[in-house]
Scaffold this motif. Structure first.
Motif, PDB file in Angstrom:
ATOM      1  N   LEU A 127     -29.817 -49.024 -33.575  1.00 21.02           N
ATOM      2  CA  LEU A 127     -30.210 -50.415 -33.346  1.00 21.02           C
ATOM      3  C   LEU A 127     -30.023 -51.226 -34.619  1.00 21.02           C
ATOM      4  CD1 LEU A 127     -33.702 -49.637 -31.725  1.00 21.02           C
ATOM      5  CD2 LEU A 127     -31.525 -50.018 -30.518  1.00 21.02           C
ATOM      6  N   ASP A 128     -29.507 -52.437 -34.493  1.00 20.91           N
ATOM      7  CA  ASP A 128     -29.482 -53.321 -35.662  1.00 20.91           C
ATOM      8  C   ASP A 128     -29.835 -54.740 -35.258  1.00 20.91           C
ATOM      9  OD1 ASP A 128     -28.427 -53.138 -38.752  1.00 20.91           O
ATOM     10  OD2 ASP A 128     -28.198 -55.147 -37.919  1.00 20.91           O
ATOM     11  N   ALA A 129     -30.620 -55.376 -36.119  1.00 19.35           N
ATOM     12  CA  ALA A 129     -31.112 -56.720 -35.852  1.00 19.35           C
ATOM     13  C   ALA A 129     -29.983 -57.753 -35.865  1.00 19.35           C
ATOM     14  CB  ALA A 129     -32.169 -57.089 -36.889  1.00 19.35           C
ATOM     15  N   ILE A 169     -20.548 -51.677 -54.461  1.00 12.07           N
ATOM     16  CA  ILE A 169     -19.096 -51.574 -54.629  1.00 12.07           C
ATOM     17  C   ILE A 169     -18.634 -50.216 -55.150  1.00 12.07           C
ATOM     18  CG2 ILE A 169     -18.749 -54.046 -54.939  1.00 12.07           C
ATOM     19  CD1 ILE A 169     -18.358 -53.465 -57.958  1.00 12.07           C
ATOM     20  N   CYS A 170     -19.520 -49.448 -55.786  1.00 13.79           N
ATOM     21  CA  CYS A 170     -19.078 -48.162 -56.345  1.00 13.79           C
ATOM     22  C   CYS A 170     -19.543 -47.024 -55.452  1.00 13.79           C
ATOM     23  CB  CYS A 170     -19.689 -47.919 -57.720  1.00 13.79           C
ATOM     24  SG  CYS A 170     -19.058 -49.010 -58.980  1.00 13.79           S
ATOM     25  N   PHE A 171     -18.622 -46.258 -54.953  1.00 11.21           N
ATOM     26  CA  PHE A 171     -18.991 -45.094 -54.148  1.00 11.21           C
ATOM     27  C   PHE A 171     -18.541 -43.824 -54.845  1.00 11.21           C
ATOM     28  CE2 PHE A 171     -19.257 -48.712 -51.446  1.00 11.21           C
ATOM     29  CZ  PHE A 171     -20.509 -48.521 -50.880  1.00 11.21           C
ATOM     30  N   GLY A 199     -27.966 -46.616 -55.242  1.00 10.41           N
ATOM     31  CA  GLY A 199     -28.629 -47.046 -54.010  1.00 10.41           C
ATOM     32  C   GLY A 199     -27.994 -46.444 -52.781  1.00 10.41           C
ATOM     33  N   ALA A 200     -26.850 -46.968 -52.396  1.00 13.54           N
ATOM     34  CA  ALA A 200     -26.175 -46.452 -51.205  1.00 13.54           C
ATOM     35  C   ALA A 200     -25.804 -44.982 -51.404  1.00 13.54           C
ATOM     36  CB  ALA A 200     -24.935 -47.282 -50.901  1.00 13.54           C
ATOM     37  N   ASN A 201     -25.331 -44.639 -52.603  1.00 12.32           N
ATOM     38  CA  ASN A 201     -24.939 -43.245 -52.836  1.00 12.32           C
ATOM     39  C   ASN A 201     -26.127 -42.293 -52.652  1.00 12.32           C
ATOM     40  OD1 ASN A 201     -22.073 -43.356 -53.488  1.00 12.32           O
ATOM     41  ND2 ASN A 201     -22.698 -44.571 -55.253  1.00 12.32           N
ATOM     42  N   GLY A 202     -27.308 -42.735 -53.052  1.00  7.78           N
ATOM     43  CA  GLY A 202     -28.511 -41.915 -52.848  1.00  7.78           C
ATOM     44  C   GLY A 202     -28.866 -41.826 -51.362  1.00  7.78           C
ATOM     45  N   GLY A 248     -32.548 -43.989 -47.152  1.00  6.42           N
ATOM     46  CA  GLY A 248     -31.902 -45.100 -47.852  1.00  6.42           C
ATOM     47  C   GLY A 248     -32.908 -46.046 -48.488  1.00  6.42           C
ATOM     48  N   ASP A 249     -32.519 -47.322 -48.579  1.00  2.00           N
ATOM     49  CA  ASP A 249     -33.355 -48.320 -49.259  1.00  2.00           C
ATOM     50  C   ASP A 249     -34.737 -48.458 -48.640  1.00  2.00           C
ATOM     51  OD1 ASP A 249     -31.296 -48.833 -50.993  1.00  2.00           O
ATOM     52  OD2 ASP A 249     -31.206 -50.992 -50.604  1.00  2.00           O
ATOM     53  N   ALA A 250     -34.894 -48.149 -47.371  1.00  2.00           N
ATOM     54  CA  ALA A 250     -36.218 -48.219 -46.744  1.00  2.00           C
ATOM     55  C   ALA A 250     -37.177 -47.265 -47.459  1.00  2.00           C
ATOM     56  CB  ALA A 250     -36.121 -47.862 -45.263  1.00  2.00           C
ATOM     57  N   GLN A 308     -15.779 -52.788 -51.375  1.00  2.00           N
ATOM     58  CA  GLN A 308     -16.844 -53.673 -50.938  1.00  2.00           C
ATOM     59  C   GLN A 308     -17.653 -52.995 -49.818  1.00  2.00           C
ATOM     60  OE1 GLN A 308     -13.688 -54.322 -51.678  1.00  2.00           O
ATOM     61  NE2 GLN A 308     -13.183 -56.494 -51.558  1.00  2.00           N
ATOM     62  N   GLN A 309     -18.958 -53.183 -49.864  1.00  4.86           N
ATOM     63  CA  GLN A 309     -19.816 -52.562 -48.856  1.00  4.86           C
ATOM     64  C   GLN A 309     -19.419 -52.984 -47.438  1.00  4.86           C
ATOM     65  OE1 GLN A 309     -24.008 -52.403 -49.833  1.00  4.86           O
ATOM     66  NE2 GLN A 309     -24.608 -52.607 -47.692  1.00  4.86           N
ATOM     67  N   TYR A 310     -18.939 -54.234 -47.253  1.00  8.93           N
ATOM     68  CA  TYR A 310     -18.572 -54.636 -45.891  1.00  8.93           C
ATOM     69  C   TYR A 310     -17.417 -53.805 -45.359  1.00  8.93           C
ATOM     70  CZ  TYR A 310     -15.767 -58.025 -48.723  1.00  8.93           C
ATOM     71  OH  TYR A 310     -14.970 -58.624 -49.649  1.00  8.93           O
TER      72      TYR A 310
HETATM   73  C1  LIG Z   1     -25.789 -56.506 -56.212  1.00 11.89           C
HETATM   74  C2  LIG Z   1     -25.916 -55.123 -55.663  1.00 11.89           C
HETATM   75  C3  LIG Z   1     -24.999 -54.163 -56.063  1.00 11.89           C
HETATM   76  C4  LIG Z   1     -25.093 -52.868 -55.577  1.00 11.89           C
HETATM   77  N1  LIG Z   1     -24.174 -51.948 -55.967  1.00 11.89           N
HETATM   78  C5  LIG Z   1     -24.238 -50.699 -55.475  1.00 11.89           C
HETATM   79  C6  LIG Z   1     -23.221 -49.751 -55.771  1.00 11.89           C
HETATM   80  O1  LIG Z   1     -22.238 -50.060 -56.454  1.00 11.89           O
HETATM   81  N2  LIG Z   1     -23.335 -48.495 -55.251  1.00 11.89           N
HETATM   82  C7  LIG Z   1     -24.394 -48.143 -54.462  1.00 11.89           C
HETATM   83  O2  LIG Z   1     -24.455 -46.985 -54.035  1.00 11.89           O
HETATM   84  N3  LIG Z   1     -25.363 -49.023 -54.137  1.00 11.89           N
HETATM   85  C8  LIG Z   1     -25.305 -50.297 -54.616  1.00 11.89           C
HETATM   86  N4  LIG Z   1     -26.233 -51.216 -54.225  1.00 11.89           N
HETATM   87  C9  LIG Z   1     -27.316 -50.827 -53.308  1.00 11.89           C
HETATM   88  C10 LIG Z   1     -26.855 -50.791 -51.853  1.00 11.89           C
HETATM   89  O3  LIG Z   1     -26.353 -52.040 -51.467  1.00 11.89           O
HETATM   90  C11 LIG Z   1     -28.043 -50.420 -50.976  1.00 11.89           C
HETATM   91  O4  LIG Z   1     -28.611 -49.246 -51.485  1.00 11.89           O
HETATM   92  C12 LIG Z   1     -27.605 -50.171 -49.523  1.00 11.89           C
HETATM   93  O5  LIG Z   1     -27.221 -51.343 -48.881  1.00 11.89           O
HETATM   94  C13 LIG Z   1     -28.746 -49.547 -48.735  1.00 11.89           C
HETATM   95  O6  LIG Z   1     -28.298 -49.267 -47.453  1.00 11.89           O
HETATM   96  P1  LIG Z   1     -29.303 -49.115 -46.252  1.00 11.89           P
HETATM   97  O7  LIG Z   1     -28.437 -48.779 -45.077  1.00 11.89           O
HETATM   98  O8  LIG Z   1     -30.413 -48.226 -46.628  1.00 11.89           O
HETATM   99  O9  LIG Z   1     -29.964 -50.558 -46.064  1.00 11.89           O
HETATM  100  P2  LIG Z   1     -29.293 -51.978 -45.758  1.00 11.89           P
HETATM  101  O10 LIG Z   1     -27.905 -52.041 -46.216  1.00 11.89           O
HETATM  102  O11 LIG Z   1     -30.246 -52.981 -46.290  1.00 11.89           O
HETATM  103  O12 LIG Z   1     -29.269 -52.064 -44.168  1.00 11.89           O
HETATM  104  C14 LIG Z   1     -30.439 -52.242 -43.410  1.00 11.89           C
HETATM  105  C15 LIG Z   1     -30.052 -52.662 -41.996  1.00 11.89           C
HETATM  106  O13 LIG Z   1     -31.211 -52.655 -41.179  1.00 11.89           O
HETATM  107  C16 LIG Z   1     -31.180 -53.756 -40.315  1.00 11.89           C
HETATM  108  N5  LIG Z   1     -32.574 -54.052 -39.943  1.00 11.89           N
HETATM  109  C17 LIG Z   1     -33.568 -54.499 -40.757  1.00 11.89           C
HETATM  110  N6  LIG Z   1     -34.700 -54.618 -40.058  1.00 11.89           N
HETATM  111  C18 LIG Z   1     -34.436 -54.250 -38.780  1.00 11.89           C
HETATM  112  C19 LIG Z   1     -35.225 -54.159 -37.590  1.00 11.89           C
HETATM  113  N7  LIG Z   1     -36.520 -54.476 -37.571  1.00 11.89           N
HETATM  114  N8  LIG Z   1     -34.633 -53.744 -36.458  1.00 11.89           N
HETATM  115  C20 LIG Z   1     -33.305 -53.412 -36.461  1.00 11.89           C
HETATM  116  N9  LIG Z   1     -32.535 -53.475 -37.551  1.00 11.89           N
HETATM  117  C21 LIG Z   1     -33.095 -53.887 -38.703  1.00 11.89           C
HETATM  118  C22 LIG Z   1     -30.503 -54.847 -41.106  1.00 11.89           C
HETATM  119  O14 LIG Z   1     -29.908 -55.804 -40.243  1.00 11.89           O
HETATM  120  C23 LIG Z   1     -29.469 -54.056 -41.911  1.00 11.89           C
HETATM  121  O15 LIG Z   1     -28.225 -54.004 -41.249  1.00 11.89           O
HETATM  122  C24 LIG Z   1     -26.152 -52.527 -54.692  1.00 11.89           C
HETATM  123  C25 LIG Z   1     -27.056 -53.511 -54.291  1.00 11.89           C
HETATM  124  C26 LIG Z   1     -26.941 -54.805 -54.758  1.00 11.89           C
HETATM  125  C27 LIG Z   1     -27.904 -55.833 -54.284  1.00 11.89           C
END
Ligand SMILES: Cc1cc2nc3c(=O)[nH]c(=O)nc-3n(C[C@H](O)[C@H](O)[C@H](O)COP(=O)(O)OP(=O)(O)OC[C@H]3O[C@@H](n4cnc5c(N)ncnc54)[C@H](O)[C@@H]3O)c2cc1C
Lengths: 98, 565
Positions: B54-56, B67-69, B321-324, B308-310, B125-127
């Motif tokens: 599910l995604d919001a 950007i770095c993986f 961040g993402a790598n972890g 992840g970040d949660a 890029q993350q996208y």
């Molecule tokens: C400037 C910057 C540079 C970075 N560079 C790096 C890097 O080089 N290498 C690296 O490893 N990490 C990097 N990071 C960290 C990385 O971006 C994050 O660690 C990563 O995005 C975490 O992924 P995630 O899937 O845990 O969370 P997110 O990417 O935050 O995804 C969470 C998802 O949950 C969805 N969501 C939220 N709430 C709900 C809900 N209630 N119901 C349904 N869906 C919901 C959101 O829509 C979103 O799509 C960087 C971060 C920043 C800000």
């Protein structure tokens, strides 16, 4: 008390000469430059010593009598790293990259 | 602003669950389709676990963000079948330069040793990463991916978890056996459950811009301490795919973020940095702050797993961040698959905390230290930082103290309860808990890489004698392992393929690197987990020790083991 590994016995052959040289290091420097000179000196000497146990001991003694609660607080945390993170152990990361 | 990238829109679709009027059951629900939730869905698909994601929102992240993986992430994506795509889209870089004021003080090279399929890092890029994972999910099939489905309620109960989900057509309810929470740093679910996330919040602000340049800048990481073109403490310039460059400016404490984000202002800053003559288009600008903190535990009420970040957040220095987060998922899903198949006790799931909390702490520790170096918080801290940089120009010892980010490395899982400790000495650092090292090999079907032979199931690596033959007794053990309740597929490594070994599992150690990296004297056997981490290793192959190590890796107690073995 744990046996000290830091040598705190008199070592300098000519203490007055050293002390003078230390002060001369700072001659003509601004306060900020002096801070930098001191920091460089510490880094150079620390690298020369190269023994973490000895350095830890020196760090502990350096902190004695200073700051709130003085030495005991530092002793507990095991080191004088300023940003102690919640629950993250202050262990040494050996395989680091620059 | 000219966009370098158009975000795709993924359509919201009404599903049957919304019309039943009662909570519909799904074995696994994943919340959040960021990099970590998407990886979780892919891993579930690979393990055949039925799941809903599910995604919001209905698109990928805005701006480049991560950007770095790291190599380990790429190896995990190889296991999930999309590593090659990421590497071919990404930019490989090895060289970093560190500047202090107007001067370069030194350069470093991250080039890994030869004989690994994947580079130390790619920049992407993350996208693009997210788009690639979504595409891969489509190929694998089996993921019920629901966009614009926002979780607004979570109720853990004894036999599962209830969820309330909001959509453009209104709310509906679901229930599941296991909930994987990947809803990012702000984690609404963490808040709904009232779970704290503790640590350090930093006040520093960074202005981050994606810039499209035609100029032929080298593919290197440039990091300035006290740059001459900017009053803040640091600036980073790093290349991404498609001639997009990431520029990070640390802002002064009193800077106004909205004012700083104005394109005219950003463009002026970039010109001061790159020179008036360099032509570029500004693609995306944002201001960010960060925290270094984590939840107390990542498993909640037995059935809810934060990933992840949660679960944990770090500063961006070090790309942890993402790598972890990707490693969290790599760690969790095989365990979930075995427990859900009734092949391992629920206790196995507790090892997720035992293994990933120390890993998160290591990431938090490293990224906090980098932050302190990059943004000194006191006069003393600043003096040591500057003194280190001054010395680093001339003295190599000081370069090792310079910290512009300690780049993500895989977790070693040294203290894991799933490991069976070594009882013999090995001339190899790949002890229990370590992720397996790669090496070039050849199989019956051609040239290949060792890591591509490992993972998803338990595997074994057996080192044959130089002539490639395997004794009848060892062949028998290998057959027994392959036929167990938890099958272990054994790969036999030799100097050449032998017709005499077990069929179809021979590996030729073409460069001798498998032997060297694993300390693989003849008879050596490695037992490897589905996530490619080492469980145990021995100097000779015996059935009983392998069985015990396998049961231990499944979270079995001794008594349990006897029943299953
Ligand atoms: C400037 C910057 C540079 C970075 N560079 C790096 C890097 O080089 N290498 C690296 O490893 N990490 C990097 N990071 C960290 C990385 O971006 C994050 O660690 C990563 O995005 C975490 O992924 P995630 O899937 O845990 O969370 P997110 O990417 O935050 O995804 C969470 C998802 O949950 C969805 N969501 C939220 N709430 C709900 C809900 N209630 N119901 C349904 N869906 C919901 C959101 O829509 C979103 O799509 C960087 C971060 C920043 C800000």
């Amino acid at each position: 008390m744990k046996p000290s590994r830091l040598n705190v016995e008199p070592q300098l052959a000519h203490p007055d000469d050293f002390y003078q040289a230390l002060l001369e290091l700072h001659q003509g420097l601004t306060d900020e430059e002096s801070r930098l000179a001191n920091a460089k000196l510490i880094l150079l000497l620390a690298n020369h010593i190269g023994d973490q146990a000895v350095l830890d001991e020196a760090l502990r003694i350096a902190r004695e009598g200073l700051g709130e609660g003085s030495a005991s607080a530092v002793e507990r945390s095991g080191s004088a790293v300023p940003s102690v993170i919640w629950a993250a152990p202050l262990r040494r990361v050996t395989k680091e990259r620059t | 602003m000219a966009r370098a990238h158009e975000r795709p829109v993924y359509a919201y679709r009404r599903v049957a669950d919304q019309d039943t009027g009662r909570p519909v059951y799904h074995p696994v629900v994943i919340v959040g389709a960021g990099p970590v939730g998407l990886t979780a869905a892919l891993d579930c698909a690979v393990h055949g676990l039925p799941h809903v994601l599910l995604d919001a929102e209905d698109t990928v992240c805005e701006g480049s963000k991560a950007i770095c993986f790291a190599k380990r992430s790429l190896e995990i994506f190889d296991r999930l079948g999309c590593g090659e795509r990421l590497v071919s889209k990404g930019v490989v870089w090895n060289l970093g330069r560190v500047f202090f004021g107007g001067r370069q003080i030194y350069a470093f090279n991250l080039a890994p040793e030869a004989g690994h399929q994947r580079p130390a890092f790619i920049n992407l890029q993350q996208y693009y990463l997210e788009e690639c994972l979504i595409e891969r999910l489509g190929e694998l099939g089996g993921t019920d991916l629901r966009w614009r489905n926002t979780v607004t309620g979570v109720e853990p109960c004894a036999d599962g978890v209830g969820l309330t989900v909001d959509t453009p057509d209104g709310a509906y309810r679901m229930r599941c056996d296991y909930l994987i929470v990947a809803d990012g740093a702000r984690s609404p679910i963490r808040h709904l459950l009232g779970l704290p996330c503790r640590g350090q919040v930093f006040q520093d602000r960074f202005l981050i811009a994606d810039v499209v340049m035609q100029a032929d800048f080298p593919t290197e990481r440039w990091f300035w301490f006290k740059p001459p073109f900017h009053t803040g403490q640091s600036t980073l310039l790093h290349r991404q795919a498609d001639n997009v460059w990431r520029i990070d400016f640390q802002l002064d404490r009193d800077a106004d973020p909205d004012e700083e984000k104005r394109p005219e202002r950003v463009i002026a800053r970039i010109k001061a940095m790159l020179g008036e003559q360099v032509r570029f288009d500004l693609d995306w600008v944002s201001v960010y702050t960060f925290q270094c903190r984590r939840m107390e535990r990542f498993q909640h009420a037995g059935r809810i797993f934060f990933v992840g970040d949660a679960a944990h957040q770090v500063s961006p220095f070090g790309a942890r961040g993402a790598n972890g987060g990707i490693q969290d998922v790599d760690n969790l899903i095989w365990k979930l698959a075995l427990v859900m198949a009734g092949k391992a006790p629920a206790a196995l799931l507790e090892s997720y905390d035992a293994e990933r909390i120390p890993a998160a702490d290591e990431n938090i520790l490293n990224s906090t230290r980098s932050t302190e170096f990059i943004t000194p918080k006191s006069e003393a801290s600043r003096a040591f930082r500057d003194a280190t940089l001054m010395l680093a120009e001339h003295y190599p010892f000081a370069r090792r103290l310079v910290n512009s980010g300690r780049l993500s490395v895989p977790a070693m899982l040294r203290g894991s309860p799933l490991n069976t400790p070594d009882t013999e000495t090995f001339d190899s650092p790949l002890g229990p808990g370590a992720p397996c090292a790669d090496a070039p090999i050849q199989t019956a079907t051609g040239e290949d890489w060792l890591l591509r032979q490992l993972g998803n199931l338990f595997t074994g690596v057996y080192f044959a004698a130089a002539h490639g033959r395997v004794s009848a007794r060892s062949v028998e053990i290998i057959r027994t392992l392959a036929g167990g309740t938890i099958p272990v597929t054994v790969r036999v490594v030799g100097e050449r393929l032998s017709g005499k070994g077990p069929d179809g599992c021979g590996i030729v150690d073409v460069a001798g690197l498998v032997r060297r990296r694993y300390g693989g004297s003849p008879g050596t056997f490695y037992l490897i987990r589905p996530d490619q981490h080492v469980c145990a290793r021995w100097r000779q192959l015996e059935l009983e020790p392998v069985r015990h190590a396998l049961l231990r890796a499944l979270g079995q107690t001794q008594r349990h083991s006897e029943q299953i073995a």
